[in-house]
Design an enzyme around this catalytic site. Structure first.
Site, mmCIF file in Angstrom:
data_model
loop_
_atom_site.group_PDB
_atom_site.id
_atom_site.type_symbol
_atom_site.label_atom_id
_atom_site.label_comp_id
_atom_site.label_asym_id
_atom_site.label_seq_id
_atom_site.Cartn_x
_atom_site.Cartn_y
_atom_site.Cartn_z
ATOM 1 N N CYS A 91 37.749 36.024 43.135
ATOM 2 C CA CYS A 91 38.440 37.288 43.414
ATOM 3 C C CYS A 91 39.252 37.265 44.702
ATOM 4 C CB CYS A 91 37.429 38.433 43.512
ATOM 5 S SG CYS A 91 36.147 38.333 42.273
ATOM 6 N N HIS A 385 42.295 45.640 39.448
ATOM 7 C CA HIS A 385 41.879 44.477 40.229
ATOM 8 C C HIS A 385 42.181 43.205 39.446
ATOM 9 C CE1 HIS A 385 39.677 41.713 42.620
ATOM 10 N NE2 HIS A 385 38.448 41.958 42.194
ATOM 11 N N CYS A 415 35.033 41.413 48.254
ATOM 12 C CA CYS A 415 33.881 40.653 47.785
ATOM 13 C C CYS A 415 34.347 39.648 46.747
ATOM 14 C CB CYS A 415 32.829 41.585 47.200
ATOM 15 S SG CYS A 415 33.395 42.529 45.791
#
Lengths: 431, 673
Positions: A91, A385, A415
């Site tokens: 991510c 996202h 995160c």
């Protein structure tokens, strides 16, 4: 704090973030990168071929996008002699691209770098199972009719069950937790309730809606076009009708049937790309560029994979410590909203004397983070996202918020699935 | 062995390679001299028996682009023509009957006589570069193959595919040529030599079409097929205008049962054709085209990489897509993002149809950039304004462009009706502004008017012409003036058609008179296609010879604007006019004259006014810009062929009968003197 030469942010651009609708979206990851990159490059006073390198973060390029950074670079006209590469840190891939670019600039290896992240989650592959691939191999090797007949007999209906690449990607390959389950664990640890998570999510949508209406994204989001004659000019994940009541009706999707994490308080599956243009003072002098911001520091941290959502706490705290800053001393925070529970968990951790002492080695809690200095224009829950892109998006957006409010310092942090955190401290150039 | 001017002979241990490198020419052409040299080379090979013979070009990236068209004009008599054809046939026959395998190595255009030479070889290897063209385009200069190519092509690929290529003159890319069957191997440049050796070593059977073609050895089958072919051709070209395709069908029908007879018949037939007025005029048009191409090739090297286009309407979009197709990076700007979205979609459709290969389509789309912010203007080598036909809009655009575009960028407008002098008033250096007037559809219409305003610098004109050349369009320089050249000439012709409509003549009858003359499209269809509102607008700005026909105004007022609204003078269905088969309204015998003479008279007026600087330029512009009957060699050539005085007499007659709009231009007398 960064050692070496200062690293400036010159400009940046992103595509609208496009919510996945259950089928492959209009753009592949590389198409998004080209669509955001061309208008960004076209408005610069240098030629695309003047770039020293191009670095692109992407978690899951498709099979036809090997070294997607190079593909995007060539398609944008950056030239055959401009090297380009691809980075992945799940991510945080987009932020990793920025950090790699910053490192090269600080070291003096590069002077002008285009870096960012892209992801087309709607194009995540659907795969054959390993068993079926093995069967296909034996089928193609069998020559005689007898061999073929034997091979056919081995074929089982279960072979045809597809493997959904996206689900695999959102499951921790080591601990086996889905990303949502890691947030359930954090919620449990800090005693978060469903309502606070849903309230956080509604506010994310409200803030995005207001920012779109105020035109805040002009100068950040580029209009992009598809071959069917559609144009896309704003984030499509926005739900203007979102409300606590509506979100309350949703069922938990990860810890069924009693969990707290729902589709409504999680980030959306989305396609998007964000680029930033980073430069050394030398390149700025050469091409007459203005530095809008500085990448002052960055940090990566490893955490328990089953609580990966706390990564931002562990990545940004060392930056604060190095600069002797409190949470308040940072004017603005972008904490990527992978899950409402995970962001709230980070805030709770900083507020917890116990956590700060046991996990961060501090004497006391770091304190409260002012919600009006956090994710002012929505986040992953409303904007979406696209995993490889978000890390670059929050840095770009944090800079624009600083410029807008004439603030000085911002932290962008997120995160990372697999149990990591990444953080980047952005400053406006003084004077 | 003797040395030769145009050929090189090289012996490797077992192979002999003949390289053609015609001296004094950029591209190889098979002139009489080149062919007779080849004949002598073959004489020498009678004693010397290599294992294989390779024919290739000594010039890089080329093969042979055809017979020497320049020599056509020097042919004076039938005997001379027949002699040339006989000799060429003999050389081709000799190559064909060589005892060792023969291979043509093709790494550049292989057209006309070049392909005929290649077809005489046993095998053909072609480089896979997609820009290479192969074919027998002889019909385009009014003849058919004359070196045995019609016989050999049909033998190699069959009647259907062969006749399709021969009758249309269509050329193919290497891969398509391989699929059609007249290329044996299509390989990357690095494999060319090995491919030739491979064929010589393996000696595979020669390429032949399906056995079903044997049916055409029977006369009745051929007659049936010939009828079908004639019908197909007649939809495109009339026999009295373009005799060549008909002659080819005839000779095939009569003699295809007997190879030698057909080869002999081809010689006779091509001899007859080469002496026709049609062929001479088409050759003239070919050279006029070459002349225009030259003006697009500047002496100094010009670099054009980036184009900025303002206005994403149909013209802006199509110009942008064409430039991107030709390899330039294009930023297309429009104030309306919705217009850009449509443009993007349209460009994609265009590239997909043209390029087919997804990767190439993607590359073209990456060069075609929808520029919402208009930032592309800063780096463009050429800025083309294709915004609304409104003086304020255009002056606004150029005032801004002069500020942000590079000082050496070409500033061009695609206006068709607003004087350059009006637009350039806002510029500090008005001489930078030049007209680049494209025609619709951009991809089909080769002509681009390079419009020179009163103040336009010569340098601006030259650079604009070079840009047109770079994107493979034909630049013709014209002076600024209402309608420039092409629209100005077309307008009276279309208006006369409307007068006729007003008199009750059926639109089909009017159109038939024009197509009967050789125009590609009748004036009524033309007006409907262009749009009657645009005709009205242009007609008004031109103020052409009195008031506009009442019928035009009433159509515009009724909102019947032609093709785009589905109704104009015709009713349009699926982009085609519904033509009723009536002969209502009577042709008083001068229908064609009324249309054509208004056209010709305006041509003379343009010469008189100096809108265009020479009759041959005018002829080229009219043929490539309006499709004026190419077999006539262009309007002024046609007038000269018919006799200026005789033509003027006919015009006087029309003037007498129909009044002022037929008053002869002063240009007639000037051209007499």
């Amino acid at each position: 704090m960064h050692k070496g030469r200062p690293v400036y942010i010159i400009d940046g651009a992103r595509t609208p973030f496009l919510k996945a609708t259950g089928k492959p979206g209009p753009f592949r990851a590389v198409d998004l990168a080209v669509a955001a990159g061309l208008p960004l490059l076209n408005r610069q006073p240098f030629a695309a071929t003047d770039l020293d390198e191009v670095i692109l973060g992407c978690v899951a390029p498709t099979a036809e996008e090997a070294n997607i950074g190079r593909v995007a670079s060539l398609r944008m006209g950056c030239g055959e002699s401009t090297p380009a590469w691809t980075v992945a840190r799940n991510c945080a891939s987009g932020m990793q691209a920025l950090d790699s670019a910053a490192t090269h600039i600080a070291l003096g290896r590069s002077d002008l770098v285009l870096a960012g992240g892209t992801e087309s989650m709607s194009h995540a592959p659907v795969l054959f199972s390993t068993e079926f691939v093995a069967w296909l191999g034996s089928w193609t090797r069998s020559r005689s009719m007898a061999d073929k007949a034997r091979s056919l007999k081995m074929l089982k209906p279960s072979h045809f069950k597809p493997v959904i690449g996206l689900l695999q990607g959102l499951t921790d390959p080591v601990c086996g937790f889905s990303m949502g389950q890691t947030t359930e664990k954090i919620a449990h640890r800090f005693g978060l309730d469903r309502e606070s998570m849903d309230r956080f999510s509604v506010r994310s949508h409200e803030r995005l809606g207001a920012a779109i209406d105020n035109g805040f994204f002009n100068g950040e989001v580029e209009t992009i076009f598809d071959i069917r004659g559609h144009r896309y000019f704003e984030d499509t994940g926005l739900r203007r009708d979102s409300s606590i009541e509506k979100l309350a009706k949703l069922r938990p999707v990860f810890d069924r049937p009693t969990g707290l994490v729902t589709a409504g308080n999680s980030a959306q599956i989305t396609d998007g790309c964000a680029w930033l243009l980073l430069a050394s003072e030398k390149a700025m002098g050469k091409f007459g560029l203005q530095g809008r911001g500085l990448i002052a520091d960055s940090q990566w941290a490893g955490v328990d994979p089953t609580q990966m959502g706390l990564g931002p706490v562990h990545a940004s705290t060392p930056i604060l410590q190095r600069a002797a800053l409190g949470l308040d001393d940072v004017d603005y925070w972008e904490i990527n909203e992978a899950f409402a529970g995970q962001v709230l968990g980070c805030l709770a951790a900083w507020g917890s004397r116990e956590y700060c002492r046991d996990e961060l080695g501090l004497e006391d809690a770091l304190g409260e983070l002012d919600p009006d200095r956090l994710n002012l224009h929505g986040g992953g829950i409303s904007i979406g996202h696209p995993v490889g892109a978000s890390g670059a998006r929050i840095v770009l957006h944090a800079l624009r918020v600083l410029e807008h409010h004439q603030w000085n310092r911002a932290m962008a942090t997120l995160c990372i699935g697999g149990g990591q955190g990444g953080a980047m401290l952005v400053q406006r150039p003084s004077g | 062995m003797a040395r030769f001017r145009h050929w090189q002979i090289r012996h490797s241990p077992s192979l002999c390679t003949l390289s053609i490198d015609v001296s004094g020419k950029k591209q190889n052409v098979l002139s009489v001299e080149v062919i007779s040299e080849l004949d002598r080379i073959l004489d020498g090979m009678d004693n010397d028996r290599p294992a294989g013979l390779i024919i290739r070009s000594g010039k890089p990236d080329s093969f042979v682009s055809g017979a020497d068209i320049g020599e056509f004009g020097k042919i004076t008599g039938r005997e001379q023509a027949l002699d040339i054809a006989r000799r060429a046939h003999r050389v081709m026959d000799r190559i064909e009957s060589m005892p060792m395998p023969t291979v043509a190595l093709i790494d550049g255009h292989c057209l006309g006589g070049g392909l005929e030479l290649a077809l005489a070889c046993d095998y053909r290897v072609c480089c896979d570069t997609p820009s290479i063209r192969l074919g027998l385009p002889e019909v385009k200069v009014g003849i058919h193959p004359g070196f045995g190519g019609s016989v050999r092509l049909i033998e190699t690929v069959g009647v259907t595919a062969g006749m399709d290529l021969l009758l249309s003159g269509r050329t193919l890319a290497p891969l398509a040529a391989k699929k059609t069957g007249f290329i044996d191997l299509c390989v990357p440049p690095r494999q060319m030599d090995r491919a030739a050796r491979h064929l010589i070593g393996q000696k595979p059977p020669r390429a032949r079409p399906s056995r079903l073609n044997a049916v055409f050895s029977v006369r009745p089958a051929r007659s049936l097929m010939a009828r079908i072919l004639r019908k197909k051709v007649s939809a495109k070209a009339r026999q009295n205008h373009y005799p060549a395709p008909y002659a080819l069908i005839d000779l095939w029908e009569k003699s295809a049962g007997n190879r030698d007879a057909m080869l002999a018949a081809e010689q006779v037939s091509v001899t007859d054709l080469i002496l026709t007025a049609t062929s001479r005029n088409l050759v003239r048009v070919f050279f006029l085209q070459e002349e225009l191409k030259k003006t697009g090739r500047p002496a100094t090297r010009e670099e054009f990489r980036r184009v900025h286009i303002i206005g994403a309407g149909l013209m802006g979009t199509d110009i942008a897509s064409w430039c991107a197709l030709r390899g330039l990076t294009v930023t297309l700007h429009d104030r309306s993002p919705a217009a850009l979205a449509k443009a993007y979609q349209r460009a994609y459709g265009f590239f997909r149809d043209r390029l087919k290969q997804p990767r190439q389509v993607e590359r073209a789309m990456d060069r075609f950039q929808a520029d919402v912010a208009g930032t592309g203007a800063r780096y463009a080598d050429v800025v083309i304004e294709a915004a609304f036909e409104n003086a304020e809009v255009k002056t606004g655009v150029f005032a801004e462009m002069e500020k942000i575009a590079r000082p050496d960028a070409v500033l061009a407008t695609n206006t068709s009706s607003i004087p350059l002098e009006t637009i350039s008033t806002v510029l500090r250096r008005p001489g930078r502004l030049v007209g680049l007037h494209f025609f619709n559809p951009v991809a089909k219409m080769q002509l681009v008017e390079i419009v020179r305003g009163e103040k336009t610098y010569a340098k601006s004109v030259a650079r604009a012409a070079a840009f047109a050349g770079k994107i493979n369009r034909l630049p013709v320089q014209v002076q600024s003036g209402p309608g420039f050249l092409v629209n100005r000439v077309l307008m009276p012709y279309a208006l006369e058609a409307m007068e006729l409509l007003g008199e009750g003549v059926a639109p089909t009858l009017i159109d038939r008179a024009a197509t009967g003359f050789g125009m590609p499209m009748g004036p009524v269809t033309l007006a409907d296609t262009v749009g009657l509102d645009i005709c009205h607008h242009v007609g008004e700005t031109l103020g052409a010879g009195g008031p506009l026909p009442a019928i035009l105004k009433s159509k515009v007022d009724a909102g019947e604007l032609g093709r785009k609204t589905g109704k104009g003078f015709y009713t349009w269905k699926k982009g085609k006019p519904v033509k009723e088969k009536t002969d209502s309204g009577q042709d008083r015998g001068d229908l064609e004259d009324r249309l054509i003479f208004r056209y010709l008279n305006e041509c003379m007026e343009c010469l008189h006014l100096g809108i265009v600087d020479s009759p041959s330029r005018l002829d080229a512009a009219m043929v490539f810009g309006t499709g004026f009957a190419p077999f006539t060699g262009g309007p002024t050539h046609y007038i000269r062929e018919q006799g200026v005085e005789a033509m003027l007499d006919r015009l006087h007659g029309l003037h007498h009968r129909y009044g002022e709009r037929f008053r002869p231009s002063k240009g007639w007398l000037e051209s007499l003197g």
